[in-house]
Design a protein around this motif. Structure first.
Motif, mmCIF file in Angstrom:
data_model
loop_
_atom_site.group_PDB
_atom_site.id
_atom_site.type_symbol
_atom_site.label_atom_id
_atom_site.label_comp_id
_atom_site.label_asym_id
_atom_site.label_seq_id
_atom_site.Cartn_x
_atom_site.Cartn_y
_atom_site.Cartn_z
ATOM 1 N N TRP A 40 0.827 -1.203 0.000
ATOM 2 C CA TRP A 40 0.000 0.000 0.000
ATOM 3 C C TRP A 40 0.865 1.259 0.000
ATOM 4 C CZ3 TRP A 40 -4.447 -0.998 -1.723
ATOM 5 C CH2 TRP A 40 -5.154 -2.138 -1.339
ATOM 6 N N ALA A 41 1.942 1.236 0.781
ATOM 7 C CA ALA A 41 2.861 2.378 0.791
ATOM 8 C C ALA A 41 3.477 2.591 -0.593
ATOM 9 C CB ALA A 41 3.955 2.163 1.839
ATOM 10 N N GLY A 42 3.852 1.489 -1.242
ATOM 11 C CA GLY A 42 4.418 1.587 -2.584
ATOM 12 C C GLY A 42 3.436 2.143 -3.594
ATOM 13 N N LEU A 43 2.179 1.744 -3.485
ATOM 14 C CA LEU A 43 1.161 2.259 -4.401
ATOM 15 C C LEU A 43 0.945 3.763 -4.201
ATOM 16 C CD1 LEU A 43 -1.492 -0.612 -4.280
ATOM 17 C CD2 LEU A 43 0.031 -0.022 -6.183
ATOM 18 N N ILE A 44 0.916 4.194 -2.942
ATOM 19 C CA ILE A 44 0.757 5.626 -2.666
ATOM 20 C C ILE A 44 1.950 6.401 -3.218
ATOM 21 C CG2 ILE A 44 0.676 7.362 -0.830
ATOM 22 C CD1 ILE A 44 -0.864 5.279 0.854
ATOM 23 N N PHE A 45 3.148 5.867 -3.024
ATOM 24 C CA PHE A 45 4.350 6.523 -3.548
ATOM 25 C C PHE A 45 4.290 6.604 -5.071
ATOM 26 C CE2 PHE A 45 8.740 6.575 -5.048
ATOM 27 C CZ PHE A 45 9.285 7.596 -4.278
ATOM 28 N N THR A 46 3.845 5.533 -5.718
ATOM 29 C CA THR A 46 3.749 5.512 -7.184
ATOM 30 C C THR A 46 2.755 6.546 -7.684
ATOM 31 O OG1 THR A 46 4.304 3.150 -7.235
ATOM 32 C CG2 THR A 46 3.222 4.086 -9.185
ATOM 33 N N VAL A 47 1.590 6.611 -7.040
ATOM 34 C CA VAL A 47 0.579 7.605 -7.426
ATOM 35 C C VAL A 47 1.134 9.012 -7.270
ATOM 36 C CG1 VAL A 47 -1.660 8.594 -6.791
ATOM 37 C CG2 VAL A 47 -1.393 6.119 -6.943
ATOM 38 N N ALA A 48 1.833 9.255 -6.178
ATOM 39 C CA ALA A 48 2.413 10.582 -5.943
ATOM 40 C C ALA A 48 3.406 10.943 -7.035
ATOM 41 C CB ALA A 48 3.081 10.622 -4.570
ATOM 42 N N MET A 49 4.244 9.987 -7.431
ATOM 43 C CA MET A 49 5.240 10.270 -8.460
ATOM 44 C C MET A 49 4.607 10.434 -9.852
ATOM 45 S SD MET A 49 8.156 10.701 -7.061
ATOM 46 C CE MET A 49 7.198 11.549 -5.814
ATOM 47 N N VAL A 50 3.488 9.747 -10.088
ATOM 48 C CA VAL A 50 2.771 9.944 -11.354
ATOM 49 C C VAL A 50 2.227 11.370 -11.427
ATOM 50 C CG1 VAL A 50 0.707 9.286 -12.657
ATOM 51 C CG2 VAL A 50 2.208 7.511 -11.717
ATOM 52 N N THR A 51 1.721 11.886 -10.305
ATOM 53 C CA THR A 51 1.244 13.277 -10.306
ATOM 54 C C THR A 51 2.389 14.244 -10.576
ATOM 55 O OG1 THR A 51 1.547 13.655 -7.908
ATOM 56 C CG2 THR A 51 -0.542 12.692 -8.632
ATOM 57 N N ASP A 52 3.612 13.861 -10.170
ATOM 58 C CA ASP A 52 4.774 14.705 -10.454
ATOM 59 C C ASP A 52 5.009 14.807 -11.950
ATOM 60 O OD1 ASP A 52 7.116 16.222 -10.030
ATOM 61 O OD2 ASP A 52 8.341 14.411 -10.099
ATOM 62 N N LEU A 53 4.837 13.701 -12.651
ATOM 63 C CA LEU A 53 4.977 13.727 -14.109
ATOM 64 C C LEU A 53 3.862 14.542 -14.763
ATOM 65 C CD1 LEU A 53 5.893 9.994 -14.818
ATOM 66 C CD2 LEU A 53 7.444 11.955 -14.860
ATOM 67 N N LEU A 54 2.654 14.369 -14.256
ATOM 68 C CA LEU A 54 1.503 15.022 -14.877
ATOM 69 C C LEU A 54 1.494 16.528 -14.679
ATOM 70 C CD1 LEU A 54 -1.376 12.514 -14.005
ATOM 71 C CD2 LEU A 54 -0.285 12.881 -16.223
ATOM 72 N N ASP A 55 1.798 17.002 -13.444
ATOM 73 C CA ASP A 55 1.639 18.435 -13.209
ATOM 74 C C ASP A 55 2.596 19.264 -14.060
ATOM 75 O OD1 ASP A 55 4.029 18.052 -11.860
ATOM 76 O OD2 ASP A 55 3.206 18.431 -9.869
ATOM 77 N N GLY A 56 3.841 18.777 -14.221
ATOM 78 C CA GLY A 56 4.784 19.513 -15.060
ATOM 79 C C GLY A 56 4.376 19.536 -16.525
ATOM 80 N N ARG A 57 3.918 18.391 -17.026
ATOM 81 C CA ARG A 57 3.519 18.320 -18.434
ATOM 82 C C ARG A 57 2.295 19.189 -18.709
ATOM 83 N NH1 ARG A 57 4.320 11.970 -20.298
ATOM 84 N NH2 ARG A 57 6.575 11.892 -19.938
ATOM 85 N N ILE A 58 1.341 19.144 -17.788
ATOM 86 C CA ILE A 58 0.129 19.962 -17.970
ATOM 87 C C ILE A 58 0.475 21.443 -17.926
ATOM 88 C CG2 ILE A 58 -2.084 20.596 -16.928
ATOM 89 C CD1 ILE A 58 -2.295 17.686 -15.947
ATOM 90 N N ALA A 59 1.335 21.816 -16.975
ATOM 91 C CA ALA A 59 1.708 23.230 -16.832
ATOM 92 C C ALA A 59 2.403 23.744 -18.084
ATOM 93 C CB ALA A 59 2.597 23.412 -15.607
ATOM 94 N N ARG A 60 3.317 22.929 -18.641
ATOM 95 C CA ARG A 60 4.039 23.365 -19.845
ATOM 96 C C ARG A 60 3.140 23.349 -21.083
ATOM 97 N NH1 ARG A 60 7.961 20.324 -17.122
ATOM 98 N NH2 ARG A 60 7.396 18.438 -18.280
ATOM 99 N N LYS A 61 2.292 22.335 -21.203
ATOM 100 C CA LYS A 61 1.433 22.209 -22.385
ATOM 101 C C LYS A 61 0.456 23.373 -22.495
ATOM 102 C CE LYS A 61 -1.827 19.108 -24.693
ATOM 103 N NZ LYS A 61 -2.490 17.770 -24.668
ATOM 104 N N TYR A 62 -0.128 23.759 -21.359
ATOM 105 C CA TYR A 62 -1.135 24.815 -21.373
ATOM 106 C C TYR A 62 -0.594 26.162 -20.909
ATOM 107 C CZ TYR A 62 -4.365 20.961 -22.091
ATOM 108 O OH TYR A 62 -5.020 19.853 -22.609
#
Length: 206
Positions: A40-62
């Motif tokens: 469960w800890a690993g899944l939470i960490f993975t989700v958190a790191m996926v948001t790290d990828l998404l927020d930067g890409r969204i910010a730059r794209k738009y």
């Protein structure tokens, strides 16, 4: 001057979400009585790191990069990775490597955060993440992932440490993988810290 609406755009909401993941990650990792707690800890960490990828890409794209995002996005990464590294060191049964890794990363992050705060207060410059900082974070995540997988594999399969499989196959392979990943990550941690200072020392007004 940024408005409240700009600060609460989607990338920044993802950054805040990543920060909120930290206590839940730590809770599941440390409370061994919870079934599959490391998973469960690993899944939470993975989700958190996926948001790290998404927020930067969204910010730059738009084109919605903000000062809030530049400062808090890397800080959110520091919070969850440092929490993971310190917790892994605490659970490492006196192993030296996790402690060394946690200390080196903590040392670097405090220095870089101090540099950022000095630059903001001195010249008003907000220092964003560079490519070396992003590579450092990537290898930190890889290292943390291997450590968590090793913990999960051992704890949930109940591998006896004196068994032939553990001694001859599992432990040597994972020790080598973790050692190599840790060395690369430590090198990137130190180098990226130097590049932040090198590229932004004029903003320090020293």
């Amino acid at each position: 001057m940024e408005t409240k609406k700009e600060k609460m755009n989607l990338p920044n909401r993802l950054t805040v979400f990543r920060i909120l993941c930290v206590p839940f990650f730590l809770f599941f990792l440390l409370v061994g009585d919870i079934p599959l707690n490391v998973l469960w800890a690993g899944l939470i960490f993975t989700v958190a790191m996926v948001t790290d990828l998404l927020d930067g890409r969204i910010a730059r794209k738009y084109n919605i990069v903000t000062a809030f995002g530049k400062f808090w996005d890397p800080l959110a990464d520091k919070l969850i990775t440092l929490t993971a590294l310190i917790a892994i060191a605490a659970l490492s049964n006196s192993a030296i490597l996790p402690v060394v890794v946690a200390c080196v990363v903590l040392w670097r992050e405090l220095l870089v955060t101090g540099l950022r705060l000095t630059a903001v207060s001195g010249s008003g410059k907000v220092i964003g993440a560079n490519i070396w900082g992003k590579l450092k974070t990537t290898f930190q995540c890889i290292y943390i992932g291997f450590e968590l997988f090793s913990m999960f594999f051992t704890d949930n399969l109940r591998l006896p440490e004196n068994s032939a499989f553990y001694a001859d196959t599992f432990a040597p392979i994972f020790n080598i993988i973790i050692m190599v990943t840790a060395c690369i990550m430590i090198a990137l941690t130190i180098w990226s810290g130097w590049t932040y200072y090198r590229d932004n020392r004029e903003a320090l007004k020293m």
